[in-house]
Design an enzyme around this catalytic site. Structure first.
Site, short mmCIF file in Angstrom:
data_model
loop_
_atom_site.label_atom_id
_atom_site.label_comp_id
_atom_site.label_asym_id
_atom_site.label_seq_id
_atom_site.Cartn_x
_atom_site.Cartn_y
_atom_site.Cartn_z
N GLU A 1 4.15 -4.20 66.05
CA GLU A 1 4.11 -4.61 67.46
C GLU A 1 3.11 -5.75 67.68
O GLU A 1 3.39 -6.68 68.43
CB GLU A 1 3.76 -3.43 68.36
N GLU B 1 4.48 -9.32 69.12
CA GLU B 1 4.11 -9.75 70.47
C GLU B 1 3.08 -10.87 70.51
O GLU B 1 3.01 -11.59 71.51
CB GLU B 1 3.60 -8.55 71.28
N SER C 1 0.97 10.58 80.92
CA SER C 1 1.38 11.38 82.08
C SER C 1 1.90 12.74 81.61
O SER C 1 3.10 13.01 81.68
CB SER C 1 2.47 10.66 82.87
N PRO C 2 1.02 13.61 81.11
CA PRO C 2 1.47 14.88 80.54
C PRO C 2 2.08 15.86 81.54
O PRO C 2 2.66 16.87 81.13
CB PRO C 2 0.21 15.47 79.90
N GLU D 1 3.52 -13.63 77.94
CA GLU D 1 2.53 -14.71 77.87
C GLU D 1 1.25 -14.12 77.30
O GLU D 1 0.84 -13.02 77.70
CB GLU D 1 2.24 -15.28 79.25
#
Length: 180
Positions: free
Chosen positions: A91, A95, A112-113, A142
């Protein structure tokens, strides 16, 4: 007190390329029943990368759920059975065009468990080498670079709204002398 909620029935709502959705009927610790709406995700990785010039690499991209452009550390989802560290290296190069030979795990977290099982592994990358960006066809990014000495000001500006990015940059602040 036993806080465990036992699933007594589950209903699959959607199976997608990135997430699956289910509704569970659960028995609560007091014996009552309730429903839980769950999002299943394969997991993700994120990389707080520091260039040889002591700059942190951030990416700007539009995030549809938030309906805005957000500033974040590079991140992405895990492929099925992919090793997390390998995914982080992939990644970062895709990116940003930078290659990390070595990564240091900062932390792992659930964003967000209350409704999702997505676990994000956050890594630190230093001693970067230039590689080649290779964005997905539907990915528009960007790059922005922030010197380590400016990270506190960036955090104080409240421009950052992404939890993984805030956690990674706060880690840098706490360990600034170690990375500078």
């Amino acid at each position: 007190m036993n806080l465990y909620e036992k699933t007594i029935h589950k209903n699959s709502i959607y199976n997608g390329a990135i997430i699956d959705l289910e509704v569970h009927d659960v028995v609560l610790p007091d014996g009552q029943t309730s429903k839980r709406e769950l999002v299943y995700h394969n997991g993700a990785v994120a990389v707080c990368a520091i260039t040889p010039d002591n700059e942190v690499i951030l990416v700007k991209q539009f995030r549809k759920p938030a309906e805005k452009v957000m500033l974040e550390i590079p991140a992405g989802k895990l492929e099925l059975n992919e090793i997390r560290e390998d995914a982080a290296k992939r990644e970062l190069e895709e990116e940003t065009g930078y290659i990390a030979e070595n990564l240091e795990l900062i932390t792992e977290m659930y964003g967000s468990p209350g409704f999702s099982n997505e676990k994000i592994s956050i890594y630190l990358a230093k001693d970067l080498k230039q590689g080649e960006m290779n964005l997905d066809d539907d990915e528009f990014i960007e790059l922005e670079f922030y010197h380590l000495k400016d990270i506190n000001k960036l955090l104080q500006s409240q421009e950052l709204e992404d939890a993984k990015t805030i956690i990674a940059l706060q880690h840098l602040l706490l360990n600034y002398n170690h990375y500078n």
